[in-house]
Scaffold this motif. Structure first.
Motif, mmCIF file in Angstrom:
data_model
loop_
_atom_site.group_PDB
_atom_site.id
_atom_site.type_symbol
_atom_site.label_atom_id
_atom_site.label_comp_id
_atom_site.label_asym_id
_atom_site.label_seq_id
_atom_site.Cartn_x
_atom_site.Cartn_y
_atom_site.Cartn_z
ATOM 1 N N VAL A 7 0.854 -1.212 0.000
ATOM 2 C CA VAL A 7 0.000 0.000 0.000
ATOM 3 C C VAL A 7 0.878 1.247 0.000
ATOM 4 O O VAL A 7 0.681 2.190 -0.766
ATOM 5 N N VAL A 8 1.918 1.232 0.835
ATOM 6 C CA VAL A 8 2.831 2.394 0.918
ATOM 7 C C VAL A 8 3.489 2.623 -0.443
ATOM 8 O O VAL A 8 3.586 3.746 -0.948
ATOM 9 N N MET A 9 3.918 1.517 -1.062
ATOM 10 C CA MET A 9 4.590 1.628 -2.377
ATOM 11 C C MET A 9 3.650 2.242 -3.414
ATOM 12 O O MET A 9 4.006 3.124 -4.188
ATOM 13 N N ILE A 10 2.380 1.776 -3.414
ATOM 14 C CA ILE A 10 1.400 2.286 -4.417
ATOM 15 C C ILE A 10 1.178 3.779 -4.229
ATOM 16 O O ILE A 10 1.238 4.572 -5.162
ATOM 17 N N ILE A 11 0.992 4.214 -2.970
ATOM 18 C CA ILE A 11 0.759 5.652 -2.695
ATOM 19 C C ILE A 11 1.979 6.450 -3.131
ATOM 20 O O ILE A 11 1.883 7.491 -3.784
ATOM 21 N N PHE A 12 3.177 5.901 -2.847
ATOM 22 C CA PHE A 12 4.408 6.612 -3.216
ATOM 23 C C PHE A 12 4.492 6.776 -4.727
ATOM 24 O O PHE A 12 4.755 7.839 -5.260
ATOM 25 N N MET A 13 4.162 5.649 -5.447
ATOM 26 C CA MET A 13 4.255 5.684 -6.922
ATOM 27 C C MET A 13 3.263 6.705 -7.488
ATOM 28 O O MET A 13 3.581 7.497 -8.358
ATOM 29 N N LEU A 14 2.033 6.703 -6.906
ATOM 30 C CA LEU A 14 1.004 7.641 -7.409
ATOM 31 C C LEU A 14 1.433 9.079 -7.154
ATOM 32 O O LEU A 14 1.271 9.971 -7.972
ATOM 33 N N THR A 15 2.045 9.298 -5.976
ATOM 34 C CA THR A 15 2.452 10.672 -5.622
ATOM 35 C C THR A 15 3.505 11.195 -6.589
ATOM 36 O O THR A 15 3.396 12.284 -7.138
ATOM 37 N N ILE A 16 4.524 10.365 -6.864
ATOM 38 C CA ILE A 16 5.612 10.878 -7.736
ATOM 39 C C ILE A 16 5.144 10.934 -9.181
ATOM 40 O O ILE A 16 5.684 11.648 -9.995
#
Ligand code: H2B
Length: 134
Positions: A7-16
């Motif tokens: 979940v953390v990885m997905i949010i990070f990817m969406l943010t960048i």
């Protein structure tokens, strides 16, 4: 634990990647707002202008602008009319191209920012007619 990391990885990817689900509504609001602003400054089609001119006594389209020549009983009446139109124009943030010779006032209207005739021009033309008939 693996699920939380995913979940953390997905949010990070969406943010960048600038696809931020938490702010898309704001972006959409700005886009809509811009469209609303632009919609006020949308250049009208020739057919639309022809239709609108039917309800706009004395106005014609000339050289791509709304055009009308007013004649008053005196210079003072002509200037008083111009003063009234000037106040309305200023309140609208939309200004005429005009000329005054003694008791005559010639007005041309176009929306410079939009590059043609828009609803603002029609609105100011109607208000000028109302002021001329007072
Ligand atoms: C900043 C200012 O409101 C804009 O330049 C306004 C001023 N008055 C205007 N008047 C007209 N006729 N067209 C415009 O595009 C226009 N823009």
């Amino acid at each position: 634990m693996k699920g939380l990391l995913l979940v953390v990885m997905i949010i990070f990817m969406l943010t960048i990647s600038n696809i931020n689900p938490f702010h898309s509504s704001t972006n959409l609001a700005v886009a809509v707002n811009n469209e609303m602003i632009m919609s006020n400054a949308t250049v009208l089609s020739t057919d639309d202008i022809k239709d609108q001119l039917k309800q706009l006594e004395g106005w014609t389209e000339k050289d791509g602008k709304l055009h009308r020549e007013f004649q008053f009983n005196s210079f003072v009446e002509a200037f008083g009319f111009m003063s009234s139109v000037a106040l309305v124009a200023e309140s609208m943030g939309h200004h005429p191209e005009w000329c005054n010779v003694y008791n005559r006032v010639t007005i041309d209207l176009t929306s410079h920012d939009a590059g043609g005739i828009t609803n603002k021009d029609l609105e100011l033309a109607q208000k000028a007619n109302e002021l001329a008939n007072k």
